[in-house]
Design a protein around this motif. Structure first.
Motif, PDB file in Angstrom:
ATOM      1  N   TYR A 132       0.741  -1.306   0.217  1.00  0.00           N
ATOM      2  CA  TYR A 132      -0.151  -0.217  -0.319  1.00  0.00           C
ATOM      3  C   TYR A 132       0.916   1.228  -0.017  1.00  0.00           C
ATOM      4  O   TYR A 132       0.766   2.249  -0.773  1.00  0.00           O
ATOM      5  N   PHE A 133       1.798   1.393   0.703  1.00  0.00           N
ATOM      6  CA  PHE A 133       2.746   2.513   0.587  1.00  0.00           C
ATOM      7  C   PHE A 133       3.680   2.478   0.049  1.00  0.00           C
ATOM      8  O   PHE A 133       4.300   3.817  -0.352  1.00  0.00           O
ATOM      9  N   GLY A 134       4.572   0.906  -0.561  1.00  0.00           N
ATOM     10  CA  GLY A 134       5.641   1.157  -0.756  1.00  0.00           C
ATOM     11  C   GLY A 134       6.097   1.007  -3.094  1.00  0.00           C
ATOM     12  O   GLY A 134       6.366   1.701  -3.081  1.00  0.00           O
ATOM     13  N   LYS A 135       4.452   0.700  -2.516  1.00  0.00           N
ATOM     14  CA  LYS A 135       3.540   1.196  -4.256  1.00  0.00           C
ATOM     15  C   LYS A 135       2.785   1.239  -4.624  1.00  0.00           C
ATOM     16  O   LYS A 135       2.341   2.047  -5.636  1.00  0.00           O
ATOM     17  N   TYR A 136       1.087   1.182  -4.207  1.00  0.00           N
ATOM     18  CA  TYR A 136      -0.127   1.631  -4.686  1.00  0.00           C
ATOM     19  C   TYR A 136       0.448   3.104  -4.551  1.00  0.00           C
ATOM     20  O   TYR A 136      -0.872   3.220  -5.788  1.00  0.00           O
ATOM     21  N   LEU A 137       0.236   3.790  -3.070  1.00  0.00           N
ATOM     22  CA  LEU A 137      -0.359   5.084  -3.445  1.00  0.00           C
ATOM     23  C   LEU A 137       0.666   5.889  -4.295  1.00  0.00           C
ATOM     24  O   LEU A 137      -0.368   7.116  -5.342  1.00  0.00           O
ATOM     25  N   SER A 138       1.721   5.798  -4.237  1.00  0.00           N
ATOM     26  CA  SER A 138       2.548   6.226  -5.853  1.00  0.00           C
ATOM     27  C   SER A 138       2.162   6.272  -7.365  1.00  0.00           C
ATOM     28  O   SER A 138       1.823   7.082  -7.943  1.00  0.00           O
ATOM     29  N   GLN A 139       2.356   4.857  -7.251  1.00  0.00           N
ATOM     30  CA  GLN A 139       0.945   4.273  -8.526  1.00  0.00           C
ATOM     31  C   GLN A 139      -0.407   4.729  -8.991  1.00  0.00           C
ATOM     32  O   GLN A 139      -0.604   5.571 -10.229  1.00  0.00           O
ATOM     33  N   PHE A 140      -0.953   5.200  -8.270  1.00  0.00           N
ATOM     34  CA  PHE A 140      -2.588   5.588  -7.896  1.00  0.00           C
ATOM     35  C   PHE A 140      -2.669   7.530  -8.533  1.00  0.00           C
ATOM     36  O   PHE A 140      -2.868   7.211  -9.224  1.00  0.00           O
ATOM     37  N   ILE A 141      -1.707   7.345  -8.220  1.00  0.00           N
ATOM     38  CA  ILE A 141      -0.758   9.270  -8.450  1.00  0.00           C
ATOM     39  C   ILE A 141      -0.266   9.654  -9.510  1.00  0.00           C
ATOM     40  O   ILE A 141      -0.814   9.566 -10.421  1.00  0.00           O
ATOM     41  N   TYR A 142       0.410   8.251  -9.753  1.00  0.00           N
ATOM     42  CA  TYR A 142       0.791   8.237 -11.541  1.00  0.00           C
ATOM     43  C   TYR A 142      -0.315   8.282 -13.013  1.00  0.00           C
ATOM     44  O   TYR A 142      -0.761   8.232 -13.732  1.00  0.00           O
ATOM     45  N   SER A 143      -0.944   7.200 -12.056  1.00  0.00           N
ATOM     46  CA  SER A 143      -2.312   5.869 -12.729  1.00  0.00           C
ATOM     47  C   SER A 143      -2.935   7.454 -13.610  1.00  0.00           C
ATOM     48  O   SER A 143      -3.528   6.899 -14.157  1.00  0.00           O
ATOM     49  N   ILE A 144      -3.224   8.454 -12.702  1.00  0.00           N
ATOM     50  CA  ILE A 144      -4.357   8.568 -12.525  1.00  0.00           C
ATOM     51  C   ILE A 144      -3.908  10.400 -13.850  1.00  0.00           C
ATOM     52  O   ILE A 144      -4.478  10.846 -14.264  1.00  0.00           O
ATOM     53  N   SER A 145      -2.788  10.914 -13.600  1.00  0.00           N
ATOM     54  CA  SER A 145      -2.355  12.023 -14.753  1.00  0.00           C
ATOM     55  C   SER A 145      -1.560  11.096 -16.132  1.00  0.00           C
ATOM     56  O   SER A 145      -1.479  12.460 -16.544  1.00  0.00           O
ATOM     57  N   ALA A 146      -1.538  10.099 -15.859  1.00  0.00           N
ATOM     58  CA  ALA A 146      -0.027   9.851 -16.927  1.00  0.00           C
ATOM     59  C   ALA A 146      -0.690   9.390 -18.401  1.00  0.00           C
ATOM     60  O   ALA A 146      -0.500   9.712 -19.303  1.00  0.00           O
ATOM     61  N   PRO A 147      -1.983   9.147 -18.086  1.00  0.00           N
ATOM     62  CA  PRO A 147      -2.708   8.923 -19.516  1.00  0.00           C
ATOM     63  C   PRO A 147      -3.270  10.245 -19.908  1.00  0.00           C
ATOM     64  O   PRO A 147      -3.274  11.074 -20.712  1.00  0.00           O
ATOM     65  N   VAL A 148      -3.283  11.465 -19.116  1.00  0.00           N
ATOM     66  CA  VAL A 148      -3.715  12.833 -19.845  1.00  0.00           C
ATOM     67  C   VAL A 148      -2.272  13.415 -19.911  1.00  0.00           C
ATOM     68  O   VAL A 148      -2.223  14.439 -21.261  1.00  0.00           O
ATOM     69  N   VAL A 149      -0.993  12.998 -19.883  1.00  0.00           N
ATOM     70  CA  VAL A 149      -0.478  13.545 -19.832  1.00  0.00           C
ATOM     71  C   VAL A 149      -0.057  12.783 -21.217  1.00  0.00           C
ATOM     72  O   VAL A 149       0.449  13.768 -22.234  1.00  0.00           O
ATOM     73  N   LEU A 150       0.012  11.616 -21.796  1.00  0.00           N
ATOM     74  CA  LEU A 150      -0.072  10.862 -23.417  1.00  0.00           C
ATOM     75  C   LEU A 150      -0.689  11.122 -23.692  1.00  0.00           C
ATOM     76  O   LEU A 150      -1.145  10.961 -25.416  1.00  0.00           O
ATOM     77  N   PHE A 151      -2.062  11.381 -23.293  1.00  0.00           N
ATOM     78  CA  PHE A 151      -3.470  11.943 -24.846  1.00  0.00           C
ATOM     79  C   PHE A 151      -2.398  13.864 -24.917  1.00  0.00           C
ATOM     80  O   PHE A 151      -2.289  13.880 -26.403  1.00  0.00           O
ATOM     81  N   ILE A 152      -1.791  14.216 -24.205  1.00  0.00           N
ATOM     82  CA  ILE A 152      -1.818  15.598 -24.436  1.00  0.00           C
ATOM     83  C   ILE A 152      -0.648  15.304 -26.119  1.00  0.00           C
ATOM     84  O   ILE A 152      -0.854  15.890 -26.800  1.00  0.00           O
ATOM     85  N   ILE A 153       0.323  14.462 -25.866  1.00  0.00           N
ATOM     86  CA  ILE A 153       1.514  14.571 -26.378  1.00  0.00           C
ATOM     87  C   ILE A 153       1.215  13.725 -28.015  1.00  0.00           C
ATOM     88  O   ILE A 153       1.693  13.896 -28.418  1.00  0.00           O
ATOM     89  N   LEU A 154      -0.093  12.319 -28.011  1.00  0.00           N
ATOM     90  CA  LEU A 154      -0.096  12.030 -28.837  1.00  0.00           C
ATOM     91  C   LEU A 154      -0.911  12.999 -29.694  1.00  0.00           C
ATOM     92  O   LEU A 154      -2.019  12.128 -30.766  1.00  0.00           O
ATOM     93  N   LEU A 155      -2.203  13.757 -29.013  1.00  0.00           N
ATOM     94  CA  LEU A 155      -2.879  14.757 -30.081  1.00  0.00           C
ATOM     95  C   LEU A 155      -2.177  15.176 -31.298  1.00  0.00           C
ATOM     96  O   LEU A 155      -2.711  15.243 -31.874  1.00  0.00           O
TER      97      LEU A 155
END
Length: 609
Positions: A132-155
């Motif tokens: 939860y603390f070592g993997k999940y929390l950071s992955q949660f933050i990253y997973s929400i924002s990464a698709p948005v960044v990738l969407f902007i790049i591939l536009l």
């Protein structure tokens, strides 16, 4: 999916969570740049550009790609380091909270949680939060924002394909949320079964000798088999739920990527996207879903940790007593009880009913009565284990309930017939009573309980090794060592609850002498079922069914028709039965001398019949 209370455990550890997110993004950027360079190299090869010659290919593609790969590897290592530091610090903090809670609850913790469950929560329960603390929390933050960044790049490559991929992304977390509602209930039952099995297993191991004596080991084994089978079934249900959710997540992940790839190829054949743009979309389409897919794989383990945290927080939320600051006046240690009553659980009969008496400082008070009359309940009130009593108990002018449990351990020494002897040495166990005790003082305490000769006979002396639960000592030796430890513990009050019940007659006489020698400097509360040991008491109180039915000195209570007298005669009848001596209930026990004489006659086997 995010538990606020768990987040509150993070203090300085938050920097490690944010650090993981930064390292993830650095890996992500390097990955995008590597894909961009690879597609650029392919375009140059197809166009037969001069850039594809060895010198140009190394400078323009291979070198940058190698640098990006090294940076990505470094970021991966740093992410792993921050993951370890985040989980390690939080686990340490959580275990510290459990330990501090135990200290604050004191000896009363046993009313709220079993030893097995406490051990389980402190070990595996806390370990479950590592993901939860070592993997999940950071992955949660990253997973929400990464698709948005990738969407902007591939536009820039193609708007339609980018929108299709981006719209498909929310389907994955929706499937995770759908699974969560089922998983919460299932994992709650899982931990309940797990705690029950652990508790019964530990209880069975500790009582294995007793089970063997009564030939109930097979019966207990069958019970454990049944509980283990129930646990296996709930475990399989959890695994099935996890596997099914993985299938659902994979369907949305790879299905969504496939749809995006299909749209990109369609746009390419229509001439609306370049070959490099189409390749970029194809190679990066999975990156829209992989962060959430990875989050899903952590989610089930993290959910198990959150279920464990619910039980941990339930323990941490046990109401504590208000902070007590009162202390006794060492020059005024008279104890007075007024209308003291106590009930263990609501709806049950009172264990103590309206008890009132006084204990003079430096006196020897004996508490007698049949089993279950409330003697030990009274002792546990004094030591703070039973706190919610009614009425008033004052030491001098200070109410007992106003004294903290921690302070009470420095006021009362409580020694019972089953006081725990720790694995280690005799010295270790004695120093627990008084860390400053000298060898002379320790040997003197051992002499008082007739354990000196046993210690001296062993080459190791005070360093004689005691096995777990003192299995290499006899029951009497264990009890005498516990009494010696108590004698070294310098407190104003001593409570001996059947402390000499399992020792031989000679040792019992020595121990009783040691108890009486504590007075008048100390106050002794002596709980015993043997009337003989109360002869020299300054005061005796007799309990029956939770009520104080008689009180006074031995001579005052030794009257024909008194409950105390009847109990004394009954005990002597039992002790004399095997020697042919029968006492009549009409006989009166005038004083301690007559009692001793009668017992000596009984031992000699003389009969009046």
């Amino acid at each position: 999916m995010i538990k606020k209370r768990l987040l509150d455990l993070l203090k300085e550890e938050k920097k490690y969570i944010y650090g993981q997110v930064i390292w993830k993004y650095l890996q992500f950027i390097c990955h995008v740049l590597i894909i961009y360079m690879i597609t650029g190299l392919l375009m140059d090869i197809l166009s037969d550009s001069n850039r594809v010659y060895w010198g140009g290919m190394v400078n323009n593609y291979m070198l940058p790609i190698s640098i990006m790969a090294l940076i990505r590897f470094f970021a991966f290592k740093m992410e792993a380091r921050d993951a370890f530091l985040a989980s390690a610090d939080v686990k340490k903090a959580l275990r510290k909270k459990i330990y501090e809670k135990l200290l604050s609850l004191g000896i009363s913790y046993k009313k709220h949680i079993s030893k097995a469950e406490l051990t389980q929560l402190s070990t595996e329960g806390v370990e479950q939060l590592e993901i939860y603390f070592g993997k999940y929390l950071s992955q949660f933050i990253y997973s929400i924002s990464a698709p948005v960044v990738l969407f902007i790049i591939l536009l820039r490559a193609n708007v339609k394909a980018s929108i299709v991929l981006f719209v498909m992304v929310p389907l994955l977390p929706l499937s995770i949320f759908a699974v969560q509602t089922i998983a919460n209930k299932l994992l709650g039952k899982y931990w309940e079964k797990y705690a029950g099995l652990s508790d019964n297993f530990l209880n069975s191991v500790e009582g294995l000798t007793t089970l063997k004596i009564y030939s109930r080991d097979e019966e207990r084994a069958d019970l454990l088999d049944k509980e283990a089978e129930d646990f296996r079934k709930i475990t399989m249900k959890v695994l099935i739920m996890q596997l099914n959710s993985i299938i659902v997540m994979d369907t949305f992940s790879y299905g969504g990527a496939a749809v995006g790839i299909a749209v990109a190829l369609s746009e390419f054949f229509k001439g609306k996207v370049t070959l490099q743009g189409a390749l970029m979309i194809i190679l990066l389409s999975a990156e829209f879903f992989l962060p959430l897919r990875k989050l899903g794989s952590y989610f089930h383990i993290a959910l198990n940790g959150m279920a464990a945290s619910d039980r941990i927080f339930k323990f941490l939320d046990i109401p504590e007593e208000e902070e007590k600051t009162a202390d006794i006046d060492i020059n005024d240690t008279n104890i007075s009880l007024e209308g003291v009553s106590f009930t263990y659980d609501e709806g049950q009969n009172e264990a103590l009913k309206n008890i009132s008496f006084n204990i003079m400082a430096g006196s020897f008070l004996s508490v007698v009565g049949p089993s279950g009359c409330g003697k030990s309940t009274l002792a546990k009130i004094f030591t703070g284990e039973n706190r919610n009593y009614l009425g008033s108990i004052k030491i001098g002018n200070v109410e007992l309930s106003d004294i903290s449990s921690k302070r009470l351990t420095g006021i009362f020494t409580y020694c019972t017939y089953n006081s725990y002897i720790f694995k280690g040495t005799i010295r270790d166990n004695l120093l627990m009573g008084n860390p400053e005790a000298t060898e002379v003082a320790m040997y003197e305490a051992l002499k008082k309980v007739r354990l000196y000769d046993f210690v001296k006979r062993n080459k190791e002396g005070l360093d004689f090794n005691i096995s777990e639960k003192a299995a290499n000592l006899s029951g009497g030796q264990r009890q005498r060592l516990a009494i010696a430890r108590a004698l070294l513990h310098d407190t104003p009050f001593y409570i001996f609850d059947e402390a000499a019940s399992n020792v031989d007659i000679e040792s019992e006489e020595c121990i009783m002498k040691a108890f009486k020698e504590l007075c008048p400097k100390k106050t002794v509360i002596f709980i015993s079922h043997r009337i003989k040991n109360t002869v020299d008491s300054d005061k005796i109180i007799m309990l029956q069914d939770g009520e104080m039915i008689e009180s006074g000195t031995y001579k005052e209570l030794d009257e024909k028709g008194s409950k105390f007298h009847d109990l004394a005669i009954y005990q002597l009848e039992l002790e004399s039965y095997g020697n042919g001596k029968r006492l009549q209930r009409e006989e009166k026990l005038d004083d301690s001398i007559e009692l001793e004489t009668m017992e000596e006659e009984v031992r000699g086997g003389e009969s009046d019949e």
